[in-house]
Design a protein around this motif. Sequence first.
Motif, PDB file in Angstrom:
ATOM      1  N   HIS A  79       0.832  -1.204   0.000  1.00 12.90           N
ATOM      2  CA  HIS A  79       0.000   0.000   0.000  1.00 12.90           C
ATOM      3  C   HIS A  79       0.868   1.257   0.000  1.00 12.90           C
ATOM      4  O   HIS A  79       0.521   2.263   0.610  1.00 12.90           O
ATOM      5  CB  HIS A  79      -0.928  -0.013   1.213  1.00 12.90           C
ATOM      6  N   LEU A  82      -0.439   4.884  -0.310  1.00  9.75           N
ATOM      7  CA  LEU A  82      -1.090   5.569   0.803  1.00  9.75           C
ATOM      8  C   LEU A  82      -0.091   6.275   1.718  1.00  9.75           C
ATOM      9  O   LEU A  82      -0.453   7.205   2.429  1.00  9.75           O
ATOM     10  CB  LEU A  82      -1.877   4.573   1.660  1.00  9.75           C
ATOM     11  N   SER A  83       1.148   5.840   1.691  1.00  9.97           N
ATOM     12  CA  SER A  83       2.131   6.281   2.678  1.00  9.97           C
ATOM     13  C   SER A  83       2.679   7.673   2.384  1.00  9.97           C
ATOM     14  O   SER A  83       3.167   7.947   1.295  1.00  9.97           O
ATOM     15  CB  SER A  83       3.293   5.280   2.726  1.00  9.97           C
ATOM     16  N   LEU A 102      -0.938   8.678   6.447  1.00  3.85           N
ATOM     17  CA  LEU A 102      -1.506   8.093   5.231  1.00  3.85           C
ATOM     18  C   LEU A 102      -2.366   9.120   4.505  1.00  3.85           C
ATOM     19  O   LEU A 102      -2.969   9.994   5.128  1.00  3.85           O
ATOM     20  CB  LEU A 102      -2.358   6.877   5.597  1.00  3.85           C
ATOM     21  N   ARG A 103      -2.432   8.979   3.186  1.00  5.46           N
ATOM     22  CA  ARG A 103      -3.287   9.852   2.373  1.00  5.46           C
ATOM     23  C   ARG A 103      -3.937   8.999   1.293  1.00  5.46           C
ATOM     24  O   ARG A 103      -3.254   8.258   0.593  1.00  5.46           O
ATOM     25  CB  ARG A 103      -2.463  10.959   1.732  1.00  5.46           C
ATOM     26  N   ILE A 109      -7.970   3.562   3.255  1.00  3.61           N
ATOM     27  CA  ILE A 109      -7.122   3.735   4.448  1.00  3.61           C
ATOM     28  C   ILE A 109      -7.590   2.786   5.548  1.00  3.61           C
ATOM     29  O   ILE A 109      -6.784   2.124   6.198  1.00  3.61           O
ATOM     30  CB  ILE A 109      -7.153   5.195   4.931  1.00  3.61           C
ATOM     31  N   VAL A 129      -8.870   9.331  11.067  1.00  2.00           N
ATOM     32  CA  VAL A 129      -9.083   9.737   9.683  1.00  2.00           C
ATOM     33  C   VAL A 129      -9.670  11.141   9.657  1.00  2.00           C
ATOM     34  O   VAL A 129     -10.640  11.427  10.359  1.00  2.00           O
ATOM     35  CB  VAL A 129     -10.045   8.766   8.957  1.00  2.00           C
TER      36      VAL A 129
END
Length: 150
Positions: A79, A82-83, A102-103, A109, A129
């Motif tokens: 993933h 996302l990092s 994370l994005r 997520i 989040v």
Amino acid sequence: MQRITISIDDDLLAAIDRFSDRRGYASRSEALRDMVREAALREDIASEDDTPSIATLTYVYEHHTRDLARRLTEAQHAHHDLSVACLHVHVDHRDCLEVAVLRGGARTIRRFADTVVTQRGVRHGQLQVIPLGEAHDGHDHPHAHDHRHR
């Protein structure tokens, strides 16, 4: 109403009792029902859609748990999109703390976070989040600067 039996360690039971006493619950059952309702609500909100979001995933894990460090690293690499950043802290001889920024989409997520915190040996996992909104492209900010690599 259903009756269930759970196994719980002494420290966690003591934490439930402190929470129950502090809030004035008449029983552990009432306290646990409210805790589960709150967790279910957070889960529903975080997984409703894939709204662009930024998040922090914080967790403590026992680094001696068999293959855990490898499994966590593989999940992060799977993933990588996302990092944003990751902080790793050696807490003591047994535990490590990681904070991952994370994005991505909220649902995406959440799924990644679930992959991490449900690993055997991971404790105290928490995901926060923050939705950015549908129209957010990751570059909405008031100041101007050049994004070209030089």
